[in-house]
Design a protein around this motif. Structure first.
Motif, PDB file in Angstrom:
ATOM      1  N   LYS A 152       0.838  -1.209   0.000  1.00  0.00           N
ATOM      2  CA  LYS A 152       0.000   0.000   0.000  1.00  0.00           C
ATOM      3  C   LYS A 152       0.871   1.256   0.000  1.00  0.00           C
ATOM      4  CE  LYS A 152      -0.482  -0.367   5.036  1.00  0.00           C
ATOM      5  NZ  LYS A 152      -1.396  -0.575   6.146  1.00  0.00           N
ATOM      6  N   LYS A 153       0.353   2.332  -0.566  1.00  0.00           N
ATOM      7  CA  LYS A 153       1.128   3.560  -0.741  1.00  0.00           C
ATOM      8  C   LYS A 153       1.129   4.450   0.505  1.00  0.00           C
ATOM      9  CE  LYS A 153       2.093   2.505  -4.954  1.00  0.00           C
ATOM     10  NZ  LYS A 153       3.438   1.940  -5.241  1.00  0.00           N
ATOM     11  N   GLY A 154       0.097   4.377   1.305  1.00  0.00           N
ATOM     12  CA  GLY A 154       0.006   5.256   2.471  1.00  0.00           C
ATOM     13  C   GLY A 154      -0.544   6.624   2.094  1.00  0.00           C
ATOM     14  N   GLN A 155      -1.028   7.343   3.088  1.00  0.00           N
ATOM     15  CA  GLN A 155      -1.571   8.684   2.859  1.00  0.00           C
ATOM     16  C   GLN A 155      -1.260   9.573   4.061  1.00  0.00           C
ATOM     17  OE1 GLN A 155      -6.070   8.522   3.293  1.00  0.00           O
ATOM     18  NE2 GLN A 155      -5.650   6.327   3.236  1.00  0.00           N
ATOM     19  N   ASP A 156      -1.611  10.839   3.938  1.00  0.00           N
ATOM     20  CA  ASP A 156      -1.331  11.774   5.029  1.00  0.00           C
ATOM     21  C   ASP A 156      -2.104  11.383   6.285  1.00  0.00           C
ATOM     22  OD1 ASP A 156       0.286  13.203   3.361  1.00  0.00           O
ATOM     23  OD2 ASP A 156      -1.197  14.763   2.920  1.00  0.00           O
ATOM     24  N   ILE A 157      -1.443  11.459   7.433  1.00  0.00           N
ATOM     25  CA  ILE A 157      -2.076  11.206   8.724  1.00  0.00           C
ATOM     26  C   ILE A 157      -2.441  12.571   9.324  1.00  0.00           C
ATOM     27  CG2 ILE A 157      -1.761  10.227  11.039  1.00  0.00           C
ATOM     28  CD1 ILE A 157       0.182   8.194   9.759  1.00  0.00           C
ATOM     29  N   PRO A 158      -3.690  12.782   9.739  1.00  0.00           N
ATOM     30  CA  PRO A 158      -4.135  14.098  10.206  1.00  0.00           C
ATOM     31  C   PRO A 158      -3.227  14.713  11.277  1.00  0.00           C
ATOM     32  CG  PRO A 158      -6.014  12.648   9.986  1.00  0.00           C
ATOM     33  CD  PRO A 158      -4.794  11.787   9.749  1.00  0.00           C
ATOM     34  N   LEU A 159      -2.850  15.965  11.027  1.00  0.00           N
ATOM     35  CA  LEU A 159      -2.049  16.806  11.924  1.00  0.00           C
ATOM     36  C   LEU A 159      -0.608  16.333  12.110  1.00  0.00           C
ATOM     37  CD1 LEU A 159      -4.544  17.957  14.734  1.00  0.00           C
ATOM     38  CD2 LEU A 159      -4.158  18.885  12.455  1.00  0.00           C
ATOM     39  N   TRP A 160      -0.175  15.348  11.354  1.00  0.00           N
ATOM     40  CA  TRP A 160       1.246  14.973  11.365  1.00  0.00           C
ATOM     41  C   TRP A 160       1.939  15.817  10.296  1.00  0.00           C
ATOM     42  CZ3 TRP A 160       2.445   9.113  12.445  1.00  0.00           C
ATOM     43  CH2 TRP A 160       1.723   8.691  13.556  1.00  0.00           C
ATOM     44  N   ASP A 161       1.988  17.120  10.564  1.00  0.00           N
ATOM     45  CA  ASP A 161       2.359  18.089   9.536  1.00  0.00           C
ATOM     46  C   ASP A 161       3.535  18.985   9.908  1.00  0.00           C
ATOM     47  OD1 ASP A 161       1.199  19.533  11.569  1.00  0.00           O
ATOM     48  OD2 ASP A 161      -0.411  20.391  10.356  1.00  0.00           O
ATOM     49  N   GLY A 162       4.180  18.702  11.040  1.00  0.00           N
ATOM     50  CA  GLY A 162       5.315  19.530  11.455  1.00  0.00           C
ATOM     51  C   GLY A 162       4.942  20.734  12.298  1.00  0.00           C
ATOM     52  N   LYS A 163       3.665  20.873  12.644  1.00  0.00           N
ATOM     53  CA  LYS A 163       3.219  22.053  13.403  1.00  0.00           C
ATOM     54  C   LYS A 163       2.633  21.689  14.766  1.00  0.00           C
ATOM     55  CE  LYS A 163       2.161  24.345   9.041  1.00  0.00           C
ATOM     56  NZ  LYS A 163       1.086  24.870   8.155  1.00  0.00           N
ATOM     57  N   THR A 164       2.896  20.475  15.232  1.00  0.00           N
ATOM     58  CA  THR A 164       2.315  19.995  16.485  1.00  0.00           C
ATOM     59  C   THR A 164       2.755  20.833  17.679  1.00  0.00           C
ATOM     60  OG1 THR A 164       2.092  17.741  15.667  1.00  0.00           O
ATOM     61  CG2 THR A 164       2.204  18.016  18.051  1.00  0.00           C
ATOM     62  N   ALA A 165       4.053  21.102  17.784  1.00  0.00           N
ATOM     63  CA  ALA A 165       4.566  21.840  18.943  1.00  0.00           C
ATOM     64  C   ALA A 165       3.972  23.242  19.025  1.00  0.00           C
ATOM     65  CB  ALA A 165       6.092  21.922  18.895  1.00  0.00           C
ATOM     66  N   ILE A 166       3.752  23.868  17.885  1.00  0.00           N
ATOM     67  CA  ILE A 166       3.135  25.204  17.869  1.00  0.00           C
ATOM     68  C   ILE A 166       1.739  25.128  18.471  1.00  0.00           C
ATOM     69  CG2 ILE A 166       2.257  27.048  16.368  1.00  0.00           C
ATOM     70  CD1 ILE A 166       4.553  26.298  14.409  1.00  0.00           C
ATOM     71  N   ARG A 167       0.989  24.067  18.106  1.00  0.00           N
ATOM     72  CA  ARG A 167      -0.358  23.900  18.661  1.00  0.00           C
ATOM     73  C   ARG A 167      -0.299  23.645  20.175  1.00  0.00           C
ATOM     74  NH1 ARG A 167      -1.416  21.815  13.209  1.00  0.00           N
ATOM     75  NH2 ARG A 167      -0.463  19.797  13.682  1.00  0.00           N
ATOM     76  N   ILE A 168       0.689  22.876  20.618  1.00  0.00           N
ATOM     77  CA  ILE A 168       0.832  22.613  22.058  1.00  0.00           C
ATOM     78  C   ILE A 168       1.070  23.915  22.820  1.00  0.00           C
ATOM     79  CG2 ILE A 168       2.363  21.583  23.808  1.00  0.00           C
ATOM     80  CD1 ILE A 168       2.716  19.195  21.916  1.00  0.00           C
ATOM     81  N   ILE A 169       1.978  24.720  22.334  1.00  0.00           N
ATOM     82  CA  ILE A 169       2.291  25.977  23.032  1.00  0.00           C
ATOM     83  C   ILE A 169       1.105  26.939  22.986  1.00  0.00           C
ATOM     84  CG2 ILE A 169       3.844  27.967  23.130  1.00  0.00           C
ATOM     85  CD1 ILE A 169       4.991  25.172  24.028  1.00  0.00           C
ATOM     86  N   ASP A 170       0.371  26.946  21.896  1.00  0.00           N
ATOM     87  CA  ASP A 170      -0.835  27.790  21.834  1.00  0.00           C
ATOM     88  C   ASP A 170      -1.822  27.401  22.932  1.00  0.00           C
ATOM     89  OD1 ASP A 170       0.064  29.320  19.744  1.00  0.00           O
ATOM     90  OD2 ASP A 170      -1.002  28.195  18.183  1.00  0.00           O
ATOM     91  N   HIS A 171      -1.975  26.096  23.178  1.00  0.00           N
ATOM     92  CA  HIS A 171      -2.856  25.641  24.257  1.00  0.00           C
ATOM     93  C   HIS A 171      -2.272  26.006  25.629  1.00  0.00           C
ATOM     94  CE1 HIS A 171      -5.837  23.620  21.852  1.00  0.00           C
ATOM     95  NE2 HIS A 171      -4.932  22.869  21.253  1.00  0.00           N
TER      96      HIS A 171
END
Length: 367
Positions: free
Chosen positions: A339-358
Motif C-alpha cells: 500500500k502507498k500510504g496517505q497523510d495522517i491528520p495533523l502529522w504536519d510539522g506544526k504539532t509543537a506550535i499547537r501545544i504551546i498555543d494551548h
C-alpha cells in the motif's frame, strides 16, 4: 512567568521534546511570559548522546541530568522519583510536561501530582492493550493522573474518553516526533556503511529488533532472522544492533553474506537509511511513524500496536511475532503490491506550535 518542567528519560524523548523547546523559545521572543527547565532523568545511557546530539536537534543540553541508571523496573522508578522530587522542590513549576511511555514518564508524573503540580502528557491516550509491555503500564498509570492530554490521533482521543477523561482536557495536536522528522529531513546524513557496502536507493532493507518477544528467546530470534534472510531475495539487510539484542545475537553466531550488522546509528544517519530503503522490518513503534510519513513500506514484528493510524493510513503492516508470517508480507512487497500510504491528520510539522498555543491559555502562572 508560566514555568514548565520538561521531562526526557531516553534518546527518543528528546526527538519529541525538541520542537516543544523550539516553540517555547519562539514564544519567549514574542514576549510571552513562559519559560522551561529541561530535566534528563538519565534513565537510558546512550553513548551517542553527546553535545553534538543536542546540536543536531538545535536544543540546549538539559539543565540537569538526574543520572538515574540501571536496576530493576522498581529500583529505577524509585530512583527517578526520589531524585525528581528533590529537583521539583528546588525548582517549582506550574506544569510538568512528560512525553511518551518510558519509566521516567510515569515516575515524574507521580512525583508532580504528589507535589500538587499539574501534569501534561504528550502522546497521551495511545494503547496497545498488552499489559506484558512495561510501556503500556507506564501509559495507563500516567494517563490516570494527567491533567492535560496532547494527543496524536482520534483513536487516542477515543481511548481517553472511554476511560472517563473530559473533552476539555484533551487537545488533539498531532505528533511532535514528526515535527522533528520534517525539520531534520533535509539534514539526513549518509552513514559510512552506505559506501562501504555500495548501497543504492531502494535496493536494501533496514532491520531493527529489540523487544523481548523477539530477542529474549534465542530460538525465536534465530528463526526470525532466518525467515527474513530466506524471503528477501538478493537485497542487503542492514541491521543496526540494539545493545539488548547484540548480546544474544553474539551467542547465536548467525551470519549470512547479505546480513550486515552495524553499531547503532545517529538519528540523521539512521533516517537517511530508512528514507532510501526498499522497506523497514522493525518492532519499534517510533520507526513505524517515521517510515509511514516517508512513505517507506514497514513490516512490524509485533502482535499489537499502539499506533493503529500507521496501519489504517500509513505504510505499516502488523506482521506478528510468528516468523512464518513474514513470507506473505515480503511476497507482497516484492510483487509491488504494498500500500502507498496517505497523510495522517495533523502529522504536519506544526504539532509543537499547537501545544504551546494551548499552554498559553492554561492556568494562572506562579507569582
Amino acid at each position: 512567568m508560566y514555568k514548565i518542567t520538561i521531562i526526557a528519560g531516553a534518546r527518543p524523548n528528546f526527538m519529541k521534546i525538541a520542537p516543544i523547546v523550539h516553540a517555547i523559545e519562539k514564544a519567549k521572543q514574542e514576549n510571552v511570559a513562559i519559560d522551561y527547565r529541561l530535566v534528563h532523568t538519565g534513565q537510558h545511557y546512550d553513548k551517542n548522546m553527546s553535545g553534538s546530539f543536542f546540536e543536531q536537534l538545535e536544543i540546549p543540553e538539559p539543565h540537569i541530568n538526574l543520572e538515574c541508571r540501571g536496576g530493576s523496573q522498581a529500583e529505577q522508578t524509585a530512583d527517578i522519583m526520589i531524585n525528581f522530587e528533590k529537583e521539583l522542590m528546588g525548582h517549582p513549576a506550574d506544569l510538568v510536561l512528560v512525553v511518551g511511555d518510558v519509566t521516567s514518564t510515569m515516575a515524574c508524573a507521580l512525583v508532580a501530582q504528589k507535589l500538587n503540580t499539574k501534569v501534561a502528557h504528550v502522546e497521551g491516550g495511545i494503547r496497545s492493550d498488552d499489559w506484558s509491555m512495561p510501556e503500556e503500564i507506564n501509559r495507563l498509570v500516567t494517563d490516570s493522573i494527567t491533567n492535560y492530554f496532547f494527543t496524536t490521533s482520534e483513536t487516542a482521543n477515543t481511548n481517553l474518553r472511554q476511560s472517563g477523561v473530559k473533552d476539555d482536557q484533551i487537545f488533539f495536536v498531532g505528533n511532535t516526533m514528526i515535527d522533528t522528522l520534517l525539520k531534520q529531513r533535509p539534514k539526513f546524513k549518509q552513514p559510512k556503511v552506505w559506501n562501504q557496502l555500495g548501497l543504492t536507493t531502494g535496493n536494501y532493507i533496514v532491520m531493527t529488533l529489540h523487544r523481548p518477544a523477539n530477542v529474549d528467546e534465542e530460538s525465536q530470534l534465530k528463526d526470525m532472522i532466518n525467515e527474513i534472510v530466506k524471503n528477501t531475495k538478493d537485497l542487503p539487510l542492514i541491521f543496526p544492533v540494539h545493545p539488548r539484542t547484540a548480546k544474544i545475537f553474539e551467542r547465536l553466531k548467525i551470519s549470512h553474506s547479505r546480513l550486515h550488522t552495524v553499531d547503532p546509528l545517529s538519528y540523521l544517519e539512521f533516517n537517511y537509511l530508512v528514507e532510501n530503503a526498499k522497506a523497514v522490518i522493525t518492532d519499534s513503534g517510533g520507526i513505524t511513524e517515521e517510515a509511514s510519513v516517508m512513505r517507506i513500506p514497514c513490516l512490524t514484528l509485533r502482535d499489537n500496536t499502539e499506533r493503529p493510524e500507521t496501519i489504517a493510513l500509513g505504510t505499516n503492516e502488523l506482521v506478528g511475532t510468528n516468523p512464518k508470517q513474514l513470507k506473505h508480507y515480503l511476497d507482497l512487497l516484492f510483487s509491488g503490491q504494498w500500500k502507498k500510504g496517505q497523510d495522517i491528520p495533523l502529522w504536519d510539522g506544526k504539532t509543537a506550535i499547537r501545544i504551546i498555543d494551548h499552554l498559553k491559555r492554561m492556568t494562572t502562572p506562579m507569582v
